[in-house]
Design a protein around this motif. Sequence first.
Motif, PDB file in Angstrom:
ATOM      1  N   HIS A 286     -72.924 -24.857 -49.803  1.00  0.00           N
ATOM      2  CA  HIS A 286     -74.048 -24.606 -49.156  1.00  0.00           C
ATOM      3  C   HIS A 286     -75.406 -24.808 -50.019  1.00  0.00           C
ATOM      4  N   ALA A 287     -75.196 -24.481 -51.383  1.00  0.00           N
ATOM      5  CA  ALA A 287     -76.454 -24.420 -52.298  1.00  0.00           C
ATOM      6  C   ALA A 287     -76.698 -25.797 -52.787  1.00  0.00           C
ATOM      7  N   VAL A 288     -76.029 -26.736 -52.379  1.00  0.00           N
ATOM      8  CA  VAL A 288     -76.496 -28.165 -52.736  1.00  0.00           C
ATOM      9  C   VAL A 288     -77.941 -28.470 -52.093  1.00  0.00           C
ATOM     10  N   LEU A 289     -78.202 -27.984 -51.045  1.00  0.00           N
ATOM     11  CA  LEU A 289     -79.408 -28.107 -50.101  1.00  0.00           C
ATOM     12  C   LEU A 289     -80.651 -27.666 -51.053  1.00  0.00           C
ATOM     13  N   TYR A 290     -80.587 -27.018 -51.943  1.00  0.00           N
ATOM     14  CA  TYR A 290     -81.813 -26.491 -52.596  1.00  0.00           C
ATOM     15  C   TYR A 290     -81.820 -27.288 -53.925  1.00  0.00           C
ATOM     16  N   TYR A 291     -80.874 -28.279 -54.311  1.00  0.00           N
ATOM     17  CA  TYR A 291     -81.194 -28.856 -55.481  1.00  0.00           C
ATOM     18  C   TYR A 291     -80.787 -30.392 -55.521  1.00  0.00           C
TER      19      TYR A 291
ATOM     20  N   TYR B  43     -87.558 -24.990 -50.416  1.00  0.00           N
ATOM     21  CA  TYR B  43     -86.602 -23.816 -49.977  1.00  0.00           C
ATOM     22  C   TYR B  43     -86.938 -23.068 -49.018  1.00  0.00           C
ATOM     23  N   PHE B  44     -88.257 -22.478 -48.989  1.00  0.00           N
ATOM     24  CA  PHE B  44     -88.752 -21.757 -48.030  1.00  0.00           C
ATOM     25  C   PHE B  44     -88.732 -22.350 -46.600  1.00  0.00           C
ATOM     26  N   ALA B  45     -88.994 -23.554 -46.703  1.00  0.00           N
ATOM     27  CA  ALA B  45     -88.954 -24.417 -45.535  1.00  0.00           C
ATOM     28  C   ALA B  45     -87.674 -24.519 -44.822  1.00  0.00           C
ATOM     29  N   TRP B  46     -86.741 -24.918 -45.618  1.00  0.00           N
ATOM     30  CA  TRP B  46     -85.412 -25.565 -45.094  1.00  0.00           C
ATOM     31  C   TRP B  46     -84.949 -24.263 -44.542  1.00  0.00           C
ATOM     32  N   ARG B  47     -84.738 -22.842 -45.334  1.00  0.00           N
ATOM     33  CA  ARG B  47     -83.955 -21.834 -45.276  1.00  0.00           C
ATOM     34  C   ARG B  47     -84.570 -21.047 -43.978  1.00  0.00           C
ATOM     35  N   ALA B  48     -85.918 -21.040 -43.741  1.00  0.00           N
ATOM     36  CA  ALA B  48     -86.493 -20.222 -42.792  1.00  0.00           C
ATOM     37  C   ALA B  48     -86.657 -21.181 -41.531  1.00  0.00           C
ATOM     38  N   ALA B  49     -86.497 -22.513 -41.426  1.00  0.00           N
ATOM     39  CA  ALA B  49     -86.496 -23.264 -40.284  1.00  0.00           C
ATOM     40  C   ALA B  49     -85.852 -22.752 -39.036  1.00  0.00           C
ATOM     41  N   PRO B  50     -84.671 -22.483 -39.250  1.00  0.00           N
ATOM     42  CA  PRO B  50     -83.619 -21.936 -38.403  1.00  0.00           C
ATOM     43  C   PRO B  50     -84.342 -20.760 -37.383  1.00  0.00           C
ATOM     44  N   LEU B  51     -85.119 -19.892 -37.978  1.00  0.00           N
ATOM     45  CA  LEU B  51     -85.819 -18.754 -37.460  1.00  0.00           C
ATOM     46  C   LEU B  51     -86.900 -19.211 -36.548  1.00  0.00           C
ATOM     47  N   GLY B  52     -87.345 -20.544 -36.372  1.00  0.00           N
ATOM     48  CA  GLY B  52     -88.541 -20.962 -35.842  1.00  0.00           C
ATOM     49  C   GLY B  52     -89.716 -21.104 -36.645  1.00  0.00           C
TER      50      GLY B  52
ATOM     51  N   ASP C 245     -88.086 -27.918 -35.862  1.00  0.00           N
ATOM     52  CA  ASP C 245     -87.502 -28.895 -35.427  1.00  0.00           C
ATOM     53  C   ASP C 245     -87.487 -30.339 -36.480  1.00  0.00           C
ATOM     54  N   GLU C 246     -88.387 -30.471 -36.759  1.00  0.00           N
ATOM     55  CA  GLU C 246     -88.423 -31.673 -37.728  1.00  0.00           C
ATOM     56  C   GLU C 246     -87.857 -31.442 -39.116  1.00  0.00           C
ATOM     57  N   LEU C 247     -88.151 -30.200 -39.386  1.00  0.00           N
ATOM     58  CA  LEU C 247     -87.216 -29.725 -40.765  1.00  0.00           C
ATOM     59  C   LEU C 247     -85.891 -29.664 -40.560  1.00  0.00           C
ATOM     60  N   LEU C 248     -85.428 -29.213 -39.374  1.00  0.00           N
ATOM     61  CA  LEU C 248     -83.932 -29.172 -39.299  1.00  0.00           C
ATOM     62  C   LEU C 248     -83.369 -30.477 -39.002  1.00  0.00           C
ATOM     63  N   GLU C 249     -84.078 -31.422 -38.320  1.00  0.00           N
ATOM     64  CA  GLU C 249     -83.490 -32.650 -38.592  1.00  0.00           C
ATOM     65  C   GLU C 249     -83.537 -33.577 -39.953  1.00  0.00           C
ATOM     66  N   ALA C 250     -84.589 -33.161 -40.583  1.00  0.00           N
ATOM     67  CA  ALA C 250     -84.462 -33.680 -41.965  1.00  0.00           C
ATOM     68  C   ALA C 250     -83.533 -32.824 -42.807  1.00  0.00           C
ATOM     69  N   ARG C 251     -83.180 -31.858 -42.466  1.00  0.00           N
ATOM     70  CA  ARG C 251     -82.383 -31.012 -43.300  1.00  0.00           C
ATOM     71  C   ARG C 251     -80.876 -31.526 -43.207  1.00  0.00           C
ATOM     72  N   ALA C 252     -80.592 -32.011 -41.781  1.00  0.00           N
ATOM     73  CA  ALA C 252     -79.244 -32.459 -41.387  1.00  0.00           C
ATOM     74  C   ALA C 252     -78.930 -33.866 -42.275  1.00  0.00           C
TER      75      ALA C 252
END
Length: 289
Positions: free
Chosen positions: A19-24, A46-55, A88-95
């Motif tokens: 999971h943590a690969v996302l942050y580094y 970090y805050f953007a990626w992790r909080a995006a699922p919350l809206g 939505d944009e963040l979640l697409e970029a995160r994937a």
Amino acid sequence: MADENGRTRQMWHLLEPLHAVLYYAPEVFAEAGALGYDTGERWPSYFAWRAAPLGTPDAAEATAAFHSFSPRMVAEHVPAAWAVAGPDELLEARARAVGEAYRAVLGDETASGPELAEAAALARRAAEAADTEGRALAAANAALPWPEEPHRALWHAATVLREHRGDGHLFALADAGLDPVESLVSFAAIGAAPVEVFSSRGWSDAEWAAARDRLAVRGLLAADGTATEAGRALRARVERRTDELAAAPWRALGEPDTARLAELLGPLWVAALGSGLLPRETTLGIGRV
């Protein structure tokens, strides 16, 4: 129960680096930079990626969900993150970022291979068995569509499971009567990580000292800041309760399939740690407690 807790903790240890690969990962910072986030440090993304699922949570909502961060630190990044990019944009970029990072860390052959696909299917079964009621971050991630590609699906499962565990950990800390900064101080006091590592959560020296004083009054800390016997016992109960609250997905998956998943995750865990991307010491205390 002890054996079940041990298996539950083992699965957390194996999945957390995935999971943590996302942050580094540099691939992730590249995506963050393309969106417009400052990548000079990891916290804006970090805050953007992790909080995006919350809206689009406000600072108070994000502080409650993340728990261990100083409200002041959270407020530096939320809700400012939503002015840069929407969820939505963040979640697409995160994937996209996770897919690119996994291929870089694991190699194309492994990321596309049958064993990773098998691991993804097993991890998904465990994640889908997680009860997310009252668990904000786990519920928000579990509600997202499942990626079709196995390597992205594995990351998604790892994320649901680690947030499920993390949300349960907050219940255990509350039961122990530990507020966010006390949680960190008491964890540092049993040697989970050096105090300097916990400074990443944004608490001031005065806030840290005040928390130490409160814990000392309760008989949980000695004068030198290390945990007393009572303090160690309290933290042991917190960790045990956290394991118990995280056990249901693995109980649902069953021991044979959980053991098979652990076997499949082993090489991926080695690759993630061997990438050099992840810090040796973190506030999670993995390998120390």
